[in-house]
Design an enzyme around this catalytic site. Structure first.
Site, PDB file in Angstrom:
ATOM      1  N   HIS A 107       0.780  -4.916   2.539  1.00 58.65           N
ATOM      2  CA  HIS A 107      -0.608  -4.664   2.901  1.00 58.65           C
ATOM      3  C   HIS A 107      -1.535  -5.824   2.588  1.00 58.65           C
ATOM      4  O   HIS A 107      -2.324  -6.249   3.422  1.00 58.65           O
ATOM      5  CB  HIS A 107      -1.052  -3.410   2.150  1.00 58.65           C
ATOM      6  CG  HIS A 107      -2.481  -3.021   2.334  1.00 58.65           C
ATOM      7  ND1 HIS A 107      -3.014  -2.742   3.568  1.00 58.65           N
ATOM      8  CD2 HIS A 107      -3.493  -2.848   1.449  1.00 58.65           C
ATOM      9  CE1 HIS A 107      -4.295  -2.417   3.430  1.00 58.65           C
ATOM     10  NE2 HIS A 107      -4.613  -2.480   2.165  1.00 58.65           N
ATOM     11  N   HIS A 164       0.861  -1.172   0.000  1.00 58.65           N
ATOM     12  CA  HIS A 164       0.000   0.000   0.000  1.00 58.65           C
ATOM     13  C   HIS A 164       0.900   1.227   0.000  1.00 58.65           C
ATOM     14  O   HIS A 164       1.824   1.310   0.818  1.00 58.65           O
ATOM     15  CB  HIS A 164      -0.886  -0.005   1.244  1.00 58.65           C
ATOM     16  CG  HIS A 164      -2.002   0.991   1.194  1.00 58.65           C
ATOM     17  ND1 HIS A 164      -1.798   2.345   1.339  1.00 58.65           N
ATOM     18  CD2 HIS A 164      -3.326   0.832   1.001  1.00 58.65           C
ATOM     19  CE1 HIS A 164      -2.965   2.972   1.229  1.00 58.65           C
ATOM     20  NE2 HIS A 164      -3.901   2.075   1.027  1.00 58.65           N
TER      21      HIS A 164
END
Lengths: 251, 135, 594
Positions: free
Chosen positions: C361, C238
């Site tokens: 992530h 992310h």
């Protein structure tokens, strides 16, 4: 020589201990060290037998509630830098719940109360999703928004002396959740939930100490939820009484 | 094996932090007010026993202990009123599609009501005294 | 001492994992057949599941000028054409209905002034279709699902039960084995159908957005029973996590107009095929900060290498600047983000930029399933992040994973209910022999007295993964990581634990989790080494910098084996979108025009 801080942790091992006892640790200090970081450091490097609950590290999962210097806190959102002046920090399991192990509380009573108040959207008539969303304006959403922020961390139960006195009290979290649905413009279940509010262990066990709202990490304001519930309960009582007197017994 | 340790609420739980102590003080205002209401009832009783008895009771009220009780009851009533009015906007929330009253307005209304009732009663008492004094 | 008593339970369906997918599956099964006995088992209370931390939103076509085809195209190109297109098609056609179902269950989706559903822009999406509940979408979805699940008396829960094994009998999954965390005892639960909904595994990395519980449990459990893990080399970084902790700062911050600048205050993304620079406060879909996550993370890597990243006390970062949005908008749309930045990095987003960096992530890969969430093992289903149903391909678009929970959680529940409706549940006594072996193995782990420490193996694994299976994969390092993981698995056999107790022994449970993480890390590292191309979030800039559709328009399948995992390849299902170049920014607009 790194800066160190003393963290006293309450221990309880059900297989060995008759009662909780305190254990002291020295943890290397840093500016952004949280209590959770300290507990993890202790577990990793000093005493792997320490058990504590945690997950998200960002105060949204509600796992890590503990007492820090006698105040209910989320360990991931409480920082040692705020306790420098006080010198030492004492961490123990939440008040008002039985201790399962070390810092892990038995919160099953709280979970049961949450489940009791019918915390789901109740509709007289369900409409198909193909007909679209139920409309709700931002103003309507504001009415219940705060009560819908509860992360089920249990800090309010640890702070509530009425729950401490009597665990049968539904308590701030469950009652705020009930109100979240009662005040949701899409919900039609307030009448069904009234039995939970009306009960002795419902809103009427609350004496508005207000600590629940003070300790809530998400500004839910459960005290407001419960005490507004008292007004609703009063009105409900009056309406029922009126109906009974008119001969329309709705019991 | 599992053996949860049940933590009993300590009798001195309320000494633990300032918020609890303030709460107990607020609740404790009931005590002076209770004693004061007992005092008033005793006065009512003396009143039924005739003028002499009632005047004697009035004289008793001048004693330092009972003056102190009056002071405490007044302080308690005021503290209770202030803390209660502070909480009312949380309890009485009027916010529906049809009617919305702001929390500030609810609070003001209660403050106004409290002042009006007390001032009004005081005025009434003074007027009655004047009328009685005129006879 | 004789072997401890093993408790036996029976259910029609057992669901392992109480997050978004697990809860949705439970509700779907309960509605499909109210007579079924459904057991939802989770190592945490359901509201602690990591779905709760998702922030940005949940995709679903709703605007009149949007279309299923557009969502399909964005998803397939976002996934760099590694998505199974029949799955994507099914997904886009059912995402909206799932979001509406959540709304009907009370989910507080943010609204327009007229009461209709509001949608926001999100990375890689051409048209706004991301439904959101302020900046706590995952929280609201999870709590809505959990609270709704309480309506169904046929759903019972085993909270804080830690699943340790899948039990296979006669070639089918016949149930599971779990530890009751409160007292450390073993439980066998037989069932007609088992659904794994245990989430991802980004905790294999040093810096990640994930909660401590996201340890790839279901992936490892399936892997150990011969079920292949698919596309494990694809891990999403992310672009905006807080440095140090890795705490997630939602993509929605960029959807609302937030921008990324390097140490010189320059919006560097325009140099990476995402330009031209869009005006401040006027974000443009698929341009600049609204490009896909893999591209943004890769851009950071280059900037940092060139010395243009900020040096902070918690490592290198770039700036996420929200100041131009103003306090009112930040408080309305991104209040949680403001709180997070203030609490964890002492920055008030209204007045200062937030330091951010790419952080591990999401696991695009997972347990191989077909489009009905069925795995290769009869009776075993998987849904949510732990599964690879074929939706995300080589890179997931933001807000597609929350939507995935609803769509495929429901499919899994319905499929499991159908299977449970047909067959009889095995008598749990038949599973006891195997369960006793498992229990003995687990108890031996608890009593282990080797020389290796849990924390040092875990940290070594995390560092190795960060080095060899990070944003960019370099040839020598990938191999080193594979070797390192193999060594760590051997060291794991010499683990020494200190806590001998049974009641809520989290050291023991963490050790079991570490075993799961090592299995998953092994799959990830070997799959990365085997994929000799660059695609989506798997980038090999030095040895194989280009995408190679000729050889690698295929899913990788990793099978557990004695020493080195075995790799196979599975064709990607292509229906109507032929692989092309991924275009974002100005190039994308030109593409669209031509």
């Amino acid at each position: 020589m790194t800066d160190k801080v003393t963290v006293r942790v309450q221990r309880y091992r059900p297989e060995e201990d008759a009662a909780p006892w305190e254990q002291s640790f020295e943890v290397p200090y840093s500016e952004d060290l949280s209590i959770l970081d300290a507990l993890n450091q202790i577990k990793d490097q000093q005493d792997p037998t320490l058990s504590h609950r945690w997950s998200c590290r960002m105060a949204i999962c509600g796992s890590c509630g503990v007492m820090v210097n006698n105040e209910p806190k989320l360990s991931c959102k409480t920082f040692l830098r705020d306790y420098r002046e006080q010198g030492a920090v004492t961490v123990r399991a939440l008040d008002n719940f039985p201790i399962e192990r070390d810092l892990v509380s038995d919160i099953s009573g709280f979970i049961d109360h949450l489940e009791t108040v019918q915390p789901w959207l109740i509709r007289e008539q369900e409409t198909a999703v193909s007909e679209g969303a139920y409309p709700q304006t931002p103003e309507q959403m504001q009415r219940y928004a705060a009560f819908g922020q509860c992360i089920n961390c249990g800090l309010c139960y640890a702070a509530c002396p009425q729950f401490g006195r009597d665990p049968a009290f539904l308590g701030p979290g469950a009652l705020a959740l009930a109100q979240r649905y009662n005040l949701d413009s899409r919900d039609q279940g307030a009448a069904q939930r009234m039995q939970w509010l009306n009960a002795e262990e419902g809103v009427w066990s609350c004496t508005f100490v207000g600590s629940c709202s003070e300790v809530c990490p998400k500004d839910v304001d459960p005290a407001a939820a419960i005490n507004r519930g008292k007004v609703a309960s009063d009105i409900n009582y009056a309406v029922n009484l009126f109906n009974i007197l008119r001969g329309k017994d709705d019991a | 094996m599992r053996k949860p340790y049940v933590q009993r609420q300590r009798a001195d739980w309320w000494l633990r932090n300032p918020a609890y102590r303030r709460y107990m003080l607020r609740e404790a205002t009931a005590l002076p007010l209770f004693l004061y209401s007992l005092l008033l009832m005793s006065g009512l009783y003396q009143f039924t026993r005739g003028e002499a008895a009632f005047l004697a009771w009035l004289e008793l009220l001048r004693s330092p202990w009972l003056l102190a009780l009056h002071g405490m009851a007044l302080a308690a009533a005021l503290y209770h009123a202030v803390t209660w009015i502070a909480l009312v906007p949380k309890i009485l929330v009027i916010d529906s599609d049809r009617l919305r009253v702001s929390p500030a307005t609810v609070k003001r209304a209660h403050q106004l009501g409290a002042v009006t009732c007390n001032a009004g009663l005081l005025l009434l008492a003074l007027l009655l005294l004047r009328a009685a004094g005129g006879n | 001492m004789s072997s401890p008593e093993i408790t036996t339970l029976q259910a029609d369906i057992v669901i392992v994992g109480g997050g978004g997918a697990g809860l949705r599956a439970a509700i779907a099964a309960a509605e499909a057949n109210p007579r079924l006995d459904i057991l939802l088992l989770s190592k945490v209370y359901p509201m602690r599941s990591h779905t709760v931390a998702a922030e940005g939103g949940c995709a679903g076509v709703i605007q009149p000028h949007d279309s299923f085809d557009a969502h399909f195209d964005d998803t397939v190109s976002g996934g760099d054409w590694l998505c199974d297109q029949d799955v994507v098609d099914y997904f886009v056609r059912h995402a909206t209905e799932e979001n509406l179902r959540l709304e009907h269950w009370g989910c507080p989706w943010s609204r327009n002034a007229d009461g209709s559903i509001n949608v926001r822009a999100f990375g890689g999406m051409k048209i706004e279709r991301t439904w959101f509940a302020a900046d706590k979408s995952g929280f609201h979805i999870l709590h809505t699902l959990f609270q709704t699940s309480l309506k169904y008396p046929s759903i019972r829960r085993c909270d804080e039960y830690f699943c340790t094994d899948l039990l296979v009998e006669d070639g089918a999954c016949a149930g599971i084995q779990a530890i009751d965390m409160r007292n450390g005892s073993h439980t066998v639960i037989s069932a007609s159908a088992v659904i794994l909904a245990t989430g991802g595994a980004a905790r294999v990395y040093r810096y990640n957005t994930n909660g401590g519980i996201v340890t790839g449990d279901g992936m490892a459990l399936a892997y150990r029973q011969g079920v292949p893990l698919r596309d494990m080399e694809f891990v999403q970084y992310h672009p905006t996590g807080l440095p140090g902790s890795g705490i997630l700062i939602t993509e929605a911050a960029r959807g609302e107009g937030g921008v990324l600048t390097n140490r010189d205050g320059y919006r560097y993304l325009q140099d990476y095929g995402l330009g031209p620079e869009t005006p401040l406060g006027e974000p443009k879909n698929k341009h600049m900060e609204l490009g896909p996550r893999d591209r943004l993370s890769q851009a950071f890597w280059h900037e940092a290498k060139a010395g243009r990243a900020l040096a902070t006390s918690r490592g290198e970062a770039v700036n996420l600047d929200l100041r131009h949005l103003g306090e009112a908008r930040i408080n309305e749309r991104l209040p949680f983000i403001r709180d997070l930045a203030r609490t964890y990095v002492n920055v008030d987003a209204v007045y200062e930029p937030i330091p951010v960096r790419p952080t591990a992530h999401y696991t695009m890969g997972g347990i191989q399933t077909d489009r009905h969430t069925a795995t290769a093992l009869p009776g075993l289903f998987a849904a949510g992040e732990c599964a690879s149903v074929g939706l995300h391909g080589a890179n997931r678009l933001g807000s597609n994973s929350l939507a995935e929970l609803g769509v495929f959680g429901r499919v899994a529940g319905e499929q499991a209910a159908a299977r449970a409706g047909e067959g009889a549940v095995l008598d749990p006594q038949r599973l006891l022999a195997r369960a006793e072996d498992n229990a003995a193995r687990l108890d031996a782990l608890r009593e282990s007295s080797g020389s290796e420490s849990l924390a040092s193996i875990r940290d070594a694994m995390a560092r190795a993964m960060e080095e060899g299976a990070g944003i960019f994969r370099l040839p020598g390092q990938m191999q080193q990581t594979c070797t390192a993981i193999a060594e760590l698995k051997e060291r794991y056999c010499k683990l020494g634990l200190v806590d001998r107790s049974r009641a809520f022994n989290t050291e023991w449970l963490n050790a079991i989790e570490l075993g799961y993480l090592l299995d998953v890390a092994e799959a990830m590292a070997h799959a990365a080494l085997a994929r000799k191309e660059s695609r989506g979030s798997h980038q090999r800039p030095e040895d194989f910098p280009q995408r190679d559709d000729g050889q690698f328009l295929k899913h990788s399948l990793v099978y557990r084996a004695a020493d080195v995992p075995r790799l196979e390849w599975q064709d990607v299902v292509i229906t109507r979108s032929q692989p092309a170049e991924r275009h974002y920014g100005g190039a994308g607009q030109q593409e669209a025009k031509s």
